[in-house]
Motif scaffolding. Structure first.
Motif, short mmCIF file in Angstrom:
data_model
loop_
_atom_site.label_atom_id
_atom_site.label_comp_id
_atom_site.label_asym_id
_atom_site.label_seq_id
_atom_site.Cartn_x
_atom_site.Cartn_y
_atom_site.Cartn_z
N ARG A 142 0.83 -1.20 0.00
CA ARG A 142 0.00 0.00 0.00
C ARG A 142 0.86 1.26 0.00
NH1 ARG A 142 -4.35 -1.31 4.80
NH2 ARG A 142 -5.97 -2.13 3.47
N ASP A 156 -4.51 -4.94 -3.23
CA ASP A 156 -5.77 -5.55 -2.82
C ASP A 156 -5.66 -7.06 -2.55
OD1 ASP A 156 -8.70 -5.35 -2.48
OD2 ASP A 156 -8.60 -6.91 -4.01
N PRO A 157 -6.19 -7.51 -1.40
CA PRO A 157 -6.09 -8.94 -1.07
C PRO A 157 -6.91 -9.85 -1.98
CG PRO A 157 -7.27 -7.73 0.67
CD PRO A 157 -6.75 -6.72 -0.30
N GLN A 212 -5.55 -6.91 10.77
CA GLN A 212 -4.97 -6.39 9.53
C GLN A 212 -4.20 -7.48 8.81
OE1 GLN A 212 -4.17 -2.92 7.96
NE2 GLN A 212 -6.30 -3.22 8.49
N GLU A 243 -6.70 -10.09 7.40
CA GLU A 243 -7.63 -9.63 6.35
C GLU A 243 -6.92 -9.09 5.12
OE1 GLU A 243 -10.48 -6.83 7.83
OE2 GLU A 243 -11.35 -8.26 9.23
N ILE A 244 -5.80 -8.43 5.33
CA ILE A 244 -5.16 -7.75 4.19
C ILE A 244 -3.92 -8.49 3.69
CG2 ILE A 244 -4.13 -5.57 3.40
CD1 ILE A 244 -7.09 -5.28 4.15
N TYR A 245 -3.06 -8.90 4.59
CA TYR A 245 -1.74 -9.38 4.15
C TYR A 245 -1.65 -10.89 3.93
CZ TYR A 245 -0.25 -4.63 4.69
OH TYR A 245 -0.14 -3.28 4.51
N GLU A 250 -14.86 -3.16 -0.24
CA GLU A 250 -13.84 -4.20 -0.43
C GLU A 250 -14.14 -4.94 -1.72
OE1 GLU A 250 -12.74 -6.43 3.48
OE2 GLU A 250 -14.83 -5.83 3.64
#
Ligand code: NOJ
Length: 738
Positions: A158, A172-173, A226, A229-231, A676
Motif C-alpha cells: 500500500r 488488494d487482497p 490487519q 484480512e489484508i496481508y 472491499e
C-alpha cells in the motif's frame, strides 16, 4: 446418472492415486533419512548462491565445491543453464548418498523472454494471461536446469515508496489472491516433476510490504486483524493452489523477525493451513537476527529459525555451522531437524530428481524452448493487456491518420534495458523493443523525429531547446518519461516518488509549444506527475512492460489493441497522502460530500482522494451498466446471493471492461472498510453488444476477522456496488444477512 457415477469413480481414483503417491514418496523419504548422518541432514538445509561456483576459480569456489561434494548443500541459487547445472549437479553426485541439488532462481517475470513486471501484469486483471506468462517463464527456466523459482511475490503493498511494489500484485487482497493462484498454477503446471514446470516459492512470509515508511527491510507493526484480512489472504490462496515452497521475510512482525516467527511459520502456515511444503529463509535473514538485536550470535539465530519452522537456510550458514552443536547439547531436538529435512527431500523425490538428477538439464530441450517464437507473441499480448490509459482528452488517441510527423521526446524513448527493470535473469536486453522501434515499425509512413530532452534523473536542462524545436516541427508529440528501470526493486525505496529529475519541467516546455502531447509514463510503482496529469492530452501508464514494450505501446497508440488495463494500486497526489488505498475505514468524521473539512478527517492542503483510484483505467470505447438484479433481499442460513446486471459496449470499437464488485458491511463490531473488492471479470464486447454479468456473493465474502474469535459474519445490512473503478460505482443496492 451413469455419467455421474463414472465421474465420481474417476475422482475417487484421482484422490486414491494422489494419496498412494504421497505415501510412496513419504516411505522413500523415511528410508533415506535413516541412512543419513546428522551432518548430512544438516547439509540438506543449507543453500548457497552459486555465482562463484560457475565463475573463475577463487577461494569461495573451492570452499563451495568441497561442501557440495561432502553432502553439505541441499540447494544452490543462481546457477543456471544446462551446462552449469549439469556440472554442479555432478559434484553433488560425488557425495556419499548422492542426493541431488535443487537449483533455484528468481524467475520473477520471465526467464529469457521478458514479460511485464508483476505489478504491470496485475493491471491486466487477466488471470489466464498471467498464468500463461508464469508458465512460459517456468518452461524456459525448467529447460535451463532450474527446478524452483523464487516467485510469486504476493506481498500486499500500500506504499509506493517501497521499491518492491513492482514485484507484486498491488494493494488488494482479493485481486492479489486471484493472481497468486494464477501464478502458482502457471509456474507449477499440471504436476510437479513435469519438465515444463518449476516449483513456486511464495514470498515473503509475511507482511514484508508493510515496512514502516516504505523503507525496505524496516519493521512491521500491525494488528492480527490487519494481518489476516489484508496481508495473509494471497499467501493462503497460494498455499491452497499447491505452492511447493514458501520464503520467509526480512522484516520483523510486531517485534519478532519473520524468520524467527513461530506464530507465522508453525502456527499459521504449518498447523492452521496444514502446509506440507518447506520454507526457505530469505537471503541471510537468519544471520540478520543479530543486527536486529534479536539474537546474540549465530547459534541463537539458528535455534530461533529452526524452532520457528524455517526449513532451509539461504546464505547464512547458520544451520551448517551451528545446528550440530545445538542438537548435540540438546538445545534443539533432532525431530525439528528431521521434519525440515523430510520436507525438502520430499520435493526432490516429487520432482523426480532421484530417478534422474539431470532431468531438467537437457541441452536439446534448452535449445528448442529458448527459440520458441510463440513466447515473444505471448509477452506482447501480456504487455498489451497490462497498459493503462489514464487520460484521453478529445479522443486524441488512437493516433489519427492525418498525423504525419511525430516528435518523440524523452529519456525513455530509446530505452531497452530499462523496460526489463529488475529481476531479469537470462534476457538479452539489447533485443528488447524500444518505443521508437515499436512506433516506427507500426507507423511506417509517418515521420518520427527524436530528441532526448533530458536524462532520467539529473538537473541538466541543456537539451531542452533541441527538444522544443523538435516538438515545434511536428504535428504531435509523444513523450516517454518515467523512472529508470533500476529505481525500483529490492532496496530501491524512494522518499520522493515524483517523476525524477527535470522531466516534468521538460513536459511543461513542450506543452507550451501548443502541440498536443501524449505522455507515456514508465515506472515500477505508482508515480506522482501532477502537472502532466493536469495538462497532458493523453496519458498512457505502462509500468515496465518487458521485451515487447515498444510493440505493445504501438498496439495501443494505434488501437490495434484497445486498452483494457486497470490500476492495481492507488496513485496518490502527493507523497504526504501515503499510505493511500481504496479500502480505508470511514473514521468518525468523514469528509462530507460538500467538501467541508471543518474538524473532519482531512488534510488542509490536499484532497483525500487519490489522483487515480484503484481499479481505474480507460478504453477507446464506453460501457454502460444497467439493470442490477438480486435473487433475494436477505441471505439466510448460509445461502448465496446471486447478482446480475447488463454491461453494454456503447461505443464504436470492440473493447474489454474489467467489471468490479465491491461490498460494504455497514455496521459491524469491527469497523469495516468503505468498500472491499469481492469479485471481478474481464469482459470483451463488440460495439453495441450487451452481456449479462453474474456474481455470486457467498457468506464467506461477508466475513471479517475478530481477535479471539477468528473469522465471523454478523447479521445486518450490506451494500453492494458494481463499477469499472473503485471510485466510479455505476450500480448500487443493499441487502441483508440474517
Ligand atoms: C532477497 C530477496 O528478498 C528475495 O526475494 C530473493 O528471492 C532472494 N534475495 C534471492 O535472490
Amino acid at each position: 446418472m451413469k455419467r455421474y457415477n463414472w465421474l465420481l469413480g474417476f475422482l475417487c481414483l484421482q484422490v486414491f492415486n494422489v494419496q498412494a503417491q504421497e505415501q510412496f514418496i513419504s516411505k522413500r523419504v523415511d528410508s533415506l533419512l535413516k541412512l543419513m548422518t546428522l551432518k548430512e541432514k544438516i547439509g540438506q538445509l543449507n543453500q548457497y548462491s552459486g555465482r562463484e561456483v560457475t565463475g573463475p576459480a577463487n577461494d569461495r569456489k573451492a570452499y563451495l565445491l568441497k561442501d557440495i561434494q561432502n553432502g553439505m548443500v541441499g540447494s544452490m541459487l543462481n546457477v543456471k543453464g544446462v551446462k552449469d547445472t549439469r556440472e554442479i549437479q555432478a559434484e553433488a553426485l560425488k557425495s556419499r548418498l548422492k542426493i541431488p541439488l535443487l537449483f533455484s532462481l528468481d524467475v520473477v517475470h520471465g526467464y529469457k523472454t521478458v514479460f511485464p513486471v508483476p505489478l504491470s501484469e496485475a493491471a491486466s486483471w487477466d488471470m489466464e494471461a498471467i498464468k500463461q506468462s508464469a508458465h512460459i517463464a517456468a518452461k524456459e527456466a525448467a529447460a535451463s536446469g532450474i527446478h524452483w523459482t523464487f516467485a510469486p511475490m504476493v506481498d500486499i503493498a500500500r506504499d509506493p515508496r517501497w521499491g518492491r511494489v513492482m514485484e507484486g500484485a498491488g494493494e488488494d487482497p482479493f485481486l492479489g489472491s486471484a493472481i497468486a493462484r494464477a501464478r502458482v498454477k502457471g509456474f507449477q503446471g499440471e504436476q510437479l516433476g513435469a519438465t515444463d514446470a518449476v516449483m513456486a516459492c511464495v514470498k515473503h512470509f509475511a507482511a514484508y510490504g508493510a515496512a514502516i515508511a516504505g523503507r525496505d527491510y524496516n519493521p512491521v507493526d500491525m494488528s492480527e486483524q490487519q494481518l489476516r484480512e489484508i496481508y495473509l489472504p494471497p499467501f493462503k490462496a497460494a498455499a491452497e493452489a499447491g505452492a511447493a515452497t514458501f520464503m520467509n521475510a526480512f522484516n520483523t512482525l510486531n517485534g519478532v523477525p519473520a524468520t524467527a516467527s513461530t506464530f507465522l511459520q508453525r502456527d499459521i502456515l504449518k498447523k492452521e493451513w496444514n502446509y506440507k511444503g518447506f520454507v526457505v529463509s530469505d537471503w541471510g535473514s537468519i544471520r540478520e537476527m543479530i543486527p536486529w538485536g534479536f539474537a546474540a550470535n549465530l547459534s541463537e539465530a539458528a535455534a530461533y529459525a529452526i524452532t520457528a519452522g524455517s526449513d532451509m537456510d539461504m546464505e547464512s550458514e547458520a544451520y551448517k555451522n551451528e545446528l550440530e552443536k545445538l542438537i548435540q547439547t540438546g538445545k534443539i531436538s533432532v525431530d525439528l531437524l528431521d521434519d525440515a529435512v523430510k520436507r525438502i527431500l520430499y520435493k526432490k523425490f516429487e520432482l523426480g530428481l532421484f530417478e534422474n538428477p539431470y532431468k531438467f538439464s537437457d541441452f536439446k530441450r534448452e535449445d528448442i524452448v529458448m527459440k520458441d517464437k510463440t513466447h515473444a507473441a505471448a509477452a506482447r499480448s501480456m504487455a498489451d493487456k497490462s497498459i493503462v490509459l489514464l487520460k484521453n482528452e478529445h479522443q486524441i488517441l488512437p493516433l489519427q491518420t492525418d498525423v504525419k510527423k511525430i516528435a518523440l521526446i524523452g529519456p525513455l524513448v530509446r530505452a531497452k534495458a530499462d523496460l526489463a527493470s529488475t529481476w531479469t535473469v537470462y534476457a538479452d536486453t539489447t533485443q528488447m523493443t524500444s518505443v521508437e522501434e515499436g512506433l516506427k515499425q507500426r507507423f511506417g509512413t509517418m515521420k518520427f523525429n527524436y530528441a532526448e530532452g533530458c536524462k532520467i534523473n539529473t538537473s541538466d536542462t541543456s537539451k531542452f531547446n533541441e527538444a522544443i524545436q523538435t516538438a515545434q516541427n511536428a504535428d504531435l508529440v509523444v513523450m516517454v518519461l518515467g523512472e529508470a528501470g533500476n529505481m525500483t526493486g529490492e532496496a530501491k525505496s524512494r522518499a520522493n516518488i515524483e517523476l525524477p529529475g527535470v522531466q516534468e519541467a521538460l513536459f511543461q516546455k513542450i506543452k507550451k509549444t501548443g502541440k498536443k502531447v501524449i505522455v507515456v509514463v514508465m515506472g515500477g510503482r505508482p508515480l506522482i506527475f501532477n502537472t502532466i496529469a493536469d495538462q497532458a492530452d493523453a496519458i498512457v501508464y505502462t509500468f515496465w512492460l518487458g521485451g515487447e514494450a515498444g510493440h505493445a505501446i504501438a498496439d495501443v497508440l494505434s488501437a490495434d489493441y484497445n486498452p483494457s488495463g486497470k490500476l492495481p494500486m492507488t496513485f496518490p497526489r502527493s507523497v504526504g497522502q501515503v499510505p493511500l488505498f481504496y479500502n480505508y475505514a470511514n473514521t468518525g468524521r468523514p469528509v462530507a460530500k460538500s467538501g467541508d473539512i471543518h474538524y473532519r478527517s482531512a488534510y488542509i492542503d490536499s484532497p483525500n482522494t487519490p489522483r487515480y483510484a484503484f481499479g481505474f483505467g480507460m478504453s477507446y470505447t464506453d460501457f454502460s451498466y444497467t439493470d442490477l438484479r438480486k435473487d433475494k433481499e436477505i441471505m439466510k442460513g448460509g445461502e448465496n446471493l446471486n447478482v446480475s446486471f447488463t454491461l453494454t459496449n456503447t461505443g464504436k470499437r470492440k473493447g474489454e471492461e474489467v467489471v468490479q464488485l465491491y461490498l460494504q458491511d455497514k455496521v459491524a463490531s469491527v469497523v469495516r472498510p468503505v468498500k472491499e473488492l469481492k469479485g471481478f471479470d474481464k469482459v470483451e464486447l463488440e460495439p453495441g453488444e450487451s452481456k449479462t454479468i453474474k456474481f455470486v456473493i457467498t457468506p464467506e465474502m461477508l466475513a471479517f476477522y475478530k481477535s479471539e474469535r477468528g473469522w465471523i459474519t454478523e447479521p445486518g445490512s450490506f451494500k453492494l456496488m458494481v463499477g469499472g473503478a473503485s471510485d466510479q460505482m455505476r450500480l448500487e443496492s443493499d441487502f441483508k444477512l440474517e
